[in-house]
Design a protein around this motif. Structure first.
Motif, mmCIF file in Angstrom:
data_model
loop_
_atom_site.group_PDB
_atom_site.id
_atom_site.type_symbol
_atom_site.label_atom_id
_atom_site.label_comp_id
_atom_site.label_asym_id
_atom_site.label_seq_id
_atom_site.Cartn_x
_atom_site.Cartn_y
_atom_site.Cartn_z
ATOM 1 N N SER A 72 0.826 -1.217 0.000
ATOM 2 C CA SER A 72 0.000 0.000 0.000
ATOM 3 C C SER A 72 0.858 1.265 0.000
ATOM 4 O O SER A 72 0.513 2.245 -0.661
ATOM 5 N N ARG A 75 2.367 1.554 -3.584
ATOM 6 C CA ARG A 75 1.348 1.871 -4.597
ATOM 7 C C ARG A 75 1.135 3.379 -4.690
ATOM 8 O O ARG A 75 0.921 3.913 -5.772
ATOM 9 N N GLU A 76 1.216 4.065 -3.550
ATOM 10 C CA GLU A 76 1.065 5.522 -3.536
ATOM 11 C C GLU A 76 2.234 6.220 -4.221
ATOM 12 O O GLU A 76 2.082 7.321 -4.734
ATOM 13 N N GLN A 77 3.400 5.576 -4.215
ATOM 14 C CA GLN A 77 4.623 6.179 -4.749
ATOM 15 C C GLN A 77 5.060 5.563 -6.083
ATOM 16 O O GLN A 77 6.044 6.001 -6.668
#
Length: 114
Positions: A72, A75-77
């Motif tokens: 998680s 996934r943001e980066q």
């Protein structure tokens, strides 16, 4: 596990269970590649170390491979990492995939440190 896999392939491996306090320590090792987990220390100190490595001139060009189970967080980066040419390998991983990414990120003459 990295030591077992990579030394069998002829690489010299230096391990650290904590994020280096100073990027100067990484500079002293003069690695050809850094395999970095985001979940180092109490928080996501791996991202901080990555940022420090990229901001410090002697380490800014060292290839980095992110190998982590922190899906998680990454996934943001992920888009930013891809744009910067930083590959991501999610745990658990396939050994052949690890070796392929390592080989891709090392210049042919540079196979000493991981």
């Amino acid at each position: 596990m990295f030591r077992l896999i990579l030394e069998e392939e002829g690489y010299e491996v230096h391990l650290s269970k904590i994020a280096f306090e100073e990027v100067h320590e990484v500079e002293k090792l003069d690695p050809d590649l850094i395999i970095l987990d985001i979940k180092i220390g109490r928080h996501n100190e791996g991202l901080l170390l990555l940022q420090q490595l990229r901001m410090y001139r002697p380490t800014m060009k060292i290839p980095v491979l992110i190998c982590t189970a922190a899906i998680s967080v990454i996934r943001e980066q992920e888009e930013i990492l891809q744009h910067k040419g930083i590959p991501v390998l999610y745990k658990p991983f396939d050994v052949d995939e690890l070796l392929h990414i390592v080989q891709q990120n090392l210049l042919p003459s540079e196979t000493k440190d991981c």
